[in-house]
Design an enzyme around this catalytic site. Sequence first.
Site, PDB file in Angstrom:
ATOM      1  N   ASN A  23      -6.438  -2.446   2.225  1.00 33.51           N
ATOM      2  CA  ASN A  23      -6.519  -3.946   2.236  1.00 33.51           C
ATOM      3  C   ASN A  23      -7.933  -4.536   2.244  1.00 33.51           C
ATOM      4  O   ASN A  23      -8.629  -4.023   2.648  1.00 33.51           O
ATOM      5  CB  ASN A  23      -5.727  -4.416   3.310  1.00 33.51           C
ATOM      6  CG  ASN A  23      -4.214  -4.415   3.475  1.00 33.51           C
ATOM      7  OD1 ASN A  23      -3.483  -4.184   2.494  1.00 33.51           O
ATOM      8  ND2 ASN A  23      -3.506  -4.295   4.588  1.00 33.51           N
TER       9      ASN A  23
ATOM     10  N   ARG B  14       0.945  -1.201   0.098  1.00 28.02           N
ATOM     11  CA  ARG B  14      -0.023  -0.200   0.004  1.00 28.02           C
ATOM     12  C   ARG B  14       0.730   1.168  -0.002  1.00 28.02           C
ATOM     13  O   ARG B  14       0.502   2.192  -0.817  1.00 28.02           O
ATOM     14  CB  ARG B  14      -1.095  -0.057   1.091  1.00 28.02           C
ATOM     15  CG  ARG B  14      -2.135  -1.015   1.141  1.00 28.02           C
ATOM     16  CD  ARG B  14      -3.111  -1.037   2.257  1.00 28.02           C
ATOM     17  NE  ARG B  14      -2.343  -1.331   3.596  1.00 28.02           N
ATOM     18  CZ  ARG B  14      -2.702  -0.898   4.756  1.00 28.02           C
ATOM     19  NH1 ARG B  14      -3.710  -0.130   4.816  1.00 28.02           N
ATOM     20  NH2 ARG B  14      -1.962  -1.210   5.652  1.00 28.02           N
TER      21      ARG B  14
END
Length: 91
Positions: A37, A19
């Site tokens: 996520n 990320r």
Amino acid sequence: MTPSLHATVYGKVQGVYFRAWVFDQAKSLGLTGWVRNLREGAVEILAQGPDEALAALKERLPQGSPLSRVESVDARLTDHDKTYTEFEIRG
């Protein structure tokens, strides 16, 4: 409606700074939106910006962060009804 790239990335992409890597890529391309996520272990991305920048991000996603192992990317260009002003990492 805002031109957007919606992508889901599968593989070893959680717990490996994926990320943060997407965040850095998006910022360097001048994109807005978010990355988060998913419960099943994938990562979802919604990015907005110029077509060329969206295409560049789409090209980079299979590479992933140094510790990740991307198995597949499901990505499509779409028009999104909400416009974002910055790129953020979500939970």
